[in-house]
Motif scaffolding. Sequence first.
Motif, PDB file in Angstrom:
ATOM      1  N   LEU A 106       0.664  -1.158  -0.085  1.00  0.00           N
ATOM      2  CA  LEU A 106       0.027   0.043   0.118  1.00  0.00           C
ATOM      3  C   LEU A 106       0.845   1.196  -0.124  1.00  0.00           C
ATOM      4  O   LEU A 106       0.609   2.418  -0.609  1.00  0.00           O
ATOM      5  N   GLY A 107       2.027   1.297   0.430  1.00  0.00           N
ATOM      6  CA  GLY A 107       2.989   2.539   0.700  1.00  0.00           C
ATOM      7  C   GLY A 107       3.331   3.069  -0.743  1.00  0.00           C
ATOM      8  O   GLY A 107       3.347   4.294  -0.607  1.00  0.00           O
ATOM      9  N   SER A 108       3.489   2.322  -1.523  1.00  0.00           N
ATOM     10  CA  SER A 108       3.909   2.611  -3.030  1.00  0.00           C
ATOM     11  C   SER A 108       2.626   3.224  -3.611  1.00  0.00           C
ATOM     12  O   SER A 108       3.078   4.194  -4.457  1.00  0.00           O
ATOM     13  N   VAL A 109       1.445   3.040  -3.459  1.00  0.00           N
ATOM     14  CA  VAL A 109       0.201   3.751  -4.121  1.00  0.00           C
ATOM     15  C   VAL A 109      -0.633   4.427  -3.009  1.00  0.00           C
ATOM     16  O   VAL A 109      -1.480   5.030  -3.764  1.00  0.00           O
ATOM     17  N   GLU A 110      -0.198   4.554  -1.907  1.00  0.00           N
ATOM     18  CA  GLU A 110      -1.059   5.423  -1.132  1.00  0.00           C
ATOM     19  C   GLU A 110      -1.155   6.848  -1.557  1.00  0.00           C
ATOM     20  O   GLU A 110      -2.296   7.139  -1.341  1.00  0.00           O
ATOM     21  N   LEU A 111      -0.498   7.675  -1.713  1.00  0.00           N
ATOM     22  CA  LEU A 111      -0.867   8.811  -2.250  1.00  0.00           C
ATOM     23  C   LEU A 111      -1.537   8.946  -3.456  1.00  0.00           C
ATOM     24  O   LEU A 111      -2.420   9.676  -3.436  1.00  0.00           O
ATOM     25  N   PRO A 112      -1.099   8.374  -4.583  1.00  0.00           N
ATOM     26  CA  PRO A 112      -2.118   8.452  -5.680  1.00  0.00           C
ATOM     27  C   PRO A 112      -3.545   7.761  -5.419  1.00  0.00           C
ATOM     28  O   PRO A 112      -4.697   8.548  -5.895  1.00  0.00           O
ATOM     29  N   LEU A 113      -3.839   6.954  -4.591  1.00  0.00           N
ATOM     30  CA  LEU A 113      -5.079   6.315  -4.177  1.00  0.00           C
ATOM     31  C   LEU A 113      -5.710   7.463  -3.264  1.00  0.00           C
ATOM     32  O   LEU A 113      -6.893   7.431  -3.585  1.00  0.00           O
ATOM     33  N   LEU A 114      -5.232   8.101  -2.534  1.00  0.00           N
ATOM     34  CA  LEU A 114      -5.731   9.034  -1.892  1.00  0.00           C
ATOM     35  C   LEU A 114      -6.225  10.202  -2.685  1.00  0.00           C
ATOM     36  O   LEU A 114      -7.495  10.556  -2.482  1.00  0.00           O
ATOM     37  N   TYR A 115      -5.416  10.497  -3.717  1.00  0.00           N
ATOM     38  CA  TYR A 115      -6.083  11.731  -4.548  1.00  0.00           C
ATOM     39  C   TYR A 115      -7.071  10.968  -5.375  1.00  0.00           C
ATOM     40  O   TYR A 115      -8.124  11.764  -5.826  1.00  0.00           O
ATOM     41  N   VAL A 116      -6.960   9.937  -5.857  1.00  0.00           N
ATOM     42  CA  VAL A 116      -8.187   9.145  -6.555  1.00  0.00           C
ATOM     43  C   VAL A 116      -9.574   9.302  -5.844  1.00  0.00           C
ATOM     44  O   VAL A 116     -10.560   9.826  -6.288  1.00  0.00           O
ATOM     45  N   GLY A 117      -9.184   8.999  -4.555  1.00  0.00           N
ATOM     46  CA  GLY A 117     -10.451   8.894  -3.768  1.00  0.00           C
ATOM     47  C   GLY A 117     -11.334  10.425  -3.706  1.00  0.00           C
ATOM     48  O   GLY A 117     -12.275  10.849  -3.698  1.00  0.00           O
ATOM     49  N   MET A 118     -10.265  11.551  -3.384  1.00  0.00           N
ATOM     50  CA  MET A 118     -10.773  12.925  -3.183  1.00  0.00           C
ATOM     51  C   MET A 118     -11.239  13.356  -4.679  1.00  0.00           C
ATOM     52  O   MET A 118     -12.581  14.003  -4.759  1.00  0.00           O
ATOM     53  N   PHE A 119     -10.956  12.710  -5.652  1.00  0.00           N
ATOM     54  CA  PHE A 119     -11.278  13.489  -7.159  1.00  0.00           C
ATOM     55  C   PHE A 119     -12.468  12.459  -7.329  1.00  0.00           C
ATOM     56  O   PHE A 119     -13.460  13.328  -8.107  1.00  0.00           O
ATOM     57  N   VAL A 120     -12.672  11.472  -7.135  1.00  0.00           N
ATOM     58  CA  VAL A 120     -13.926  10.552  -7.213  1.00  0.00           C
ATOM     59  C   VAL A 120     -14.986  11.460  -6.623  1.00  0.00           C
ATOM     60  O   VAL A 120     -16.277  11.454  -6.940  1.00  0.00           O
ATOM     61  N   VAL A 121     -14.724  11.727  -5.341  1.00  0.00           N
ATOM     62  CA  VAL A 121     -15.673  12.080  -4.343  1.00  0.00           C
ATOM     63  C   VAL A 121     -16.316  13.484  -4.845  1.00  0.00           C
ATOM     64  O   VAL A 121     -17.502  13.858  -4.914  1.00  0.00           O
ATOM     65  N   LEU A 122     -15.204  14.307  -5.549  1.00  0.00           N
ATOM     66  CA  LEU A 122     -15.468  15.607  -6.385  1.00  0.00           C
ATOM     67  C   LEU A 122     -16.533  15.391  -7.463  1.00  0.00           C
ATOM     68  O   LEU A 122     -17.223  15.911  -7.988  1.00  0.00           O
ATOM     69  N   PHE A 123     -16.037  14.314  -7.997  1.00  0.00           N
ATOM     70  CA  PHE A 123     -16.877  13.902  -9.492  1.00  0.00           C
ATOM     71  C   PHE A 123     -18.070  13.464  -9.409  1.00  0.00           C
ATOM     72  O   PHE A 123     -19.044  14.109  -9.987  1.00  0.00           O
ATOM     73  N   VAL A 124     -18.533  12.803  -8.270  1.00  0.00           N
ATOM     74  CA  VAL A 124     -19.768  12.479  -7.965  1.00  0.00           C
ATOM     75  C   VAL A 124     -20.476  13.616  -7.385  1.00  0.00           C
ATOM     76  O   VAL A 124     -21.814  13.677  -7.706  1.00  0.00           O
ATOM     77  N   SER A 125     -19.913  14.306  -6.637  1.00  0.00           N
ATOM     78  CA  SER A 125     -20.781  15.424  -5.929  1.00  0.00           C
ATOM     79  C   SER A 125     -20.812  16.624  -6.866  1.00  0.00           C
ATOM     80  O   SER A 125     -21.842  17.347  -6.596  1.00  0.00           O
ATOM     81  N   GLY A 126     -19.828  16.969  -7.683  1.00  0.00           N
ATOM     82  CA  GLY A 126     -19.988  18.135  -8.320  1.00  0.00           C
ATOM     83  C   GLY A 126     -19.066  19.218  -7.392  1.00  0.00           C
ATOM     84  O   GLY A 126     -18.751  18.808  -6.343  1.00  0.00           O
ATOM     85  N   PRO A 127     -19.161  20.501  -8.213  1.00  0.00           N
ATOM     86  CA  PRO A 127     -18.146  21.304  -7.226  1.00  0.00           C
ATOM     87  C   PRO A 127     -18.809  22.047  -6.138  1.00  0.00           C
ATOM     88  O   PRO A 127     -17.973  22.755  -5.525  1.00  0.00           O
ATOM     89  N   GLY A 128     -20.191  22.081  -6.190  1.00  0.00           N
ATOM     90  CA  GLY A 128     -20.894  22.714  -5.016  1.00  0.00           C
ATOM     91  C   GLY A 128     -21.326  24.054  -5.417  1.00  0.00           C
ATOM     92  O   GLY A 128     -21.039  24.709  -6.596  1.00  0.00           O
ATOM     93  N   ARG A 129     -22.008  24.865  -4.355  1.00  0.00           N
ATOM     94  CA  ARG A 129     -22.448  26.070  -4.893  1.00  0.00           C
ATOM     95  C   ARG A 129     -21.219  27.241  -4.857  1.00  0.00           C
ATOM     96  O   ARG A 129     -21.746  28.078  -5.828  1.00  0.00           O
ATOM     97  N   TYR A 130     -20.098  27.092  -4.298  1.00  0.00           N
ATOM     98  CA  TYR A 130     -19.130  28.135  -4.474  1.00  0.00           C
ATOM     99  C   TYR A 130     -18.519  27.906  -5.622  1.00  0.00           C
ATOM    100  O   TYR A 130     -17.173  27.420  -5.323  1.00  0.00           O
ATOM    101  N   SER A 131     -18.728  27.905  -6.846  1.00  0.00           N
ATOM    102  CA  SER A 131     -17.994  27.404  -8.013  1.00  0.00           C
ATOM    103  C   SER A 131     -18.188  28.244  -9.134  1.00  0.00           C
ATOM    104  O   SER A 131     -19.572  28.797  -9.300  1.00  0.00           O
TER     105      SER A 131
END
Length: 145
Positions: A106-131
């Motif tokens: 997990l150590g070698s892919v932890e950072l890109p996996l964390l980014y993927v998680g954040m980006f998928v959440v934003l993709f699903v939710s959309g940018p929100g009202r302040y955009s």
Amino acid sequence: MKTKGNPWLGFLLSERYVDLALLLLRLFAGGLLFVHGVAKLEYYAALRNGFPDPIGWGGAVSLVMIILVEIGCSLLVVSGLLTRFALIPMIFSMIMAMTTHGGTGLGSVELPLLYVGMFVVLFVSGPGRYSIDRLIGKVLRRPEA
């Protein structure tokens, strides 16, 4: 459920701050990836010969593409402009980073996996009202006078 007696319970159960949370997530995730892109741009000459080539275009071209994604798309996400569109190459680039990192566990892919998680959440939710996307949506939905 009544929450008037306990302000903390009201805060915890409220959806009032969802758009603020999405703004903070956009700023955090986009800002951090932007810093990675700027670092790659600064050290382009040193990185271009040994940069991974996961799609067969050559290391130098792959590096340019990643720099464009990490700087350009990050700026779009931070500003909330074309957010979902900009997140697609960002997600793809982090998946490529996970596949090209040498090492196991997990150590070698932890950072890109964390980014993927954040980006998928934003993709699903959309940018929100302040955009900017939200402002564009309001203008496009406005009935003709």
